[in-house]
Design a protein around this motif. Sequence first.
Motif: not given
Lengths: 433, 144
Positions: B68, A376, B8, A381-383, A378
């Motif tokens: 994140s 992925l 996260a 990635f939004d959680g 970096e």
Amino acid sequence: MKTNYWDREVETMKRRALERLQLERLRQTLARVARRVPFYQQKFAELGFQPGALKSLADLRRLPFTTTADLRAAYPAGLLAVKRNQTLRLHTSSGTTGKPKAIFFSRRDVNNAADLIARCLVATGATRDDVLQNMMTYGLFTGALVMHYGAEKVGLLVIPAGPGNSEKQLLLMEDFRSTLIHTTPSYALYFADFLDKKGIDPRRHLALKKAYIGAEPYTEETRRKIETALGVEVYNSYGLSEMNGPGVAFECEAKGGMHLWEDHFLMEIVDPRTGEPVPEGQPGELVLTTLCREAMPILRYRTRDITSIIREPCACGRTHRRIKRITGRADDMLIVRGVNIYPQQIERVLMGIPEVGRNYLIVLEGLDDMLVKVELSEASFDGQVEHLVHLQTHIAERLRAEILTRPRVELAAPGSLPVSEGKAKRVIDKRSL
Amino acid sequence: MNTVKLAAVFGENKPGHLARLTAALADAKANIRWITIATSEKIGVIKILVDKHEPACHALREHGFTVSQLEVLAVDVPDRPGGLHAVAEVLSKHGINLENASGFVTSTHRRAVLLFETKDPETAAHVLKKSGLHLFSQEEILTI
């Protein structure tokens, strides 16, 4: 377009004159191997071929092929055409299985290989003001040394950095203001990631201008990724140890395919299954015959690399025809559920998806299943786990459209997949077929 | 608007991943106040609320984790029958959808917390406040 040449006369030679030169050199090569190399003497005898009977370049088709297996069988010195004390350098080509292939260079061969590299570097606009950080492996592998000698010939400063150790690479780039780098696509991406993690913007902090990228096949998407991440122009480089190493074919400033130096190598494109020539412009396996090799001439070498010839003349004025980016290795072709797949097809899809990071791995497992592990990026990635799941599905669908079979896709953390310093190993076959 | 920051963390759903994460947090002397793990087959996302948010994120990145930052709402819910209903009713009346919600009760202070994500946190915060409900700030949530 203003063009610089290292050897204008040869590089812009009219096609007819170039073909005459090729025929003359081919005759010399045939005479040499017929006199000195038992391997070819035997092959000629089997085919009933008289070297003196070669009338035109079209007769080339009557000559025997030389294969990787032949070179392995001839290991260590079975194809040598000079006395041992006339050889100056030995390289071997990494055999992933079994014996390596040994390649000998005479003094003239070392000089010729350097000369071809000089043509390549000048074709990209390099001058003696440049500083080349050579990040390929020094040693038995041809990549670094052949480039090194050629770059010295141009007169630029060469830093023999070797591969790996990103901290050291960065230090050299900062302290000596390297403008050119020579490396593999996988290391270039890895290094870009390293700079990113350190918060270093290469456009502001470094002096990099160009990257010579070769030794592994890669895609246009990867080129763009490297260009964006490192702030450089990427020039595609093609070579193989059996044919000197780098400098066989190289992109000029037009970056539209690689000029193959036809006064040194005779090229053919054949159907990899039948060995029959394909029409010009069609893809097939590149077959090369050395025209100037002294220590170890090789006839009709089956490179296993898939490419095609670009027929149109290039804007740079060079008359040596270009080949397209290598789209695969005949040996790398995977057959999954009866479908022929080149790993480069997968790479092309992955590198065109912005959320995808810089590394991937193809794992063949079970009975006949394909798993593609994808790093992925970096930034993407939004959680949200559902976005990750959606991305996996999206990647699998895009791959299915390209390779006609739907692989399982698994996302991996950025920087978590193995990176090799030499040639990247992207395919792991664990199938119990 | 009072919001609460969560970290996260991207995770491959395999043994040892959580232990590496908790080791990194212990090293950074960060105390975990709340944690949730969402998984889907081989991948997952671990969300944590810690007392030292910035140092914890930094430590996780240093250890190679992909991190994140999320800002979520934390509603102060009366710890009695009908307490959560009061909150749910306000949100429902305004057509606000909860995403990834979770709740916990603090026995020491007799309070309950509903943590949730939503597409439009501004509106959600506004309507909750107008209905007399309190949203915890980062400082508050760490002290309850």
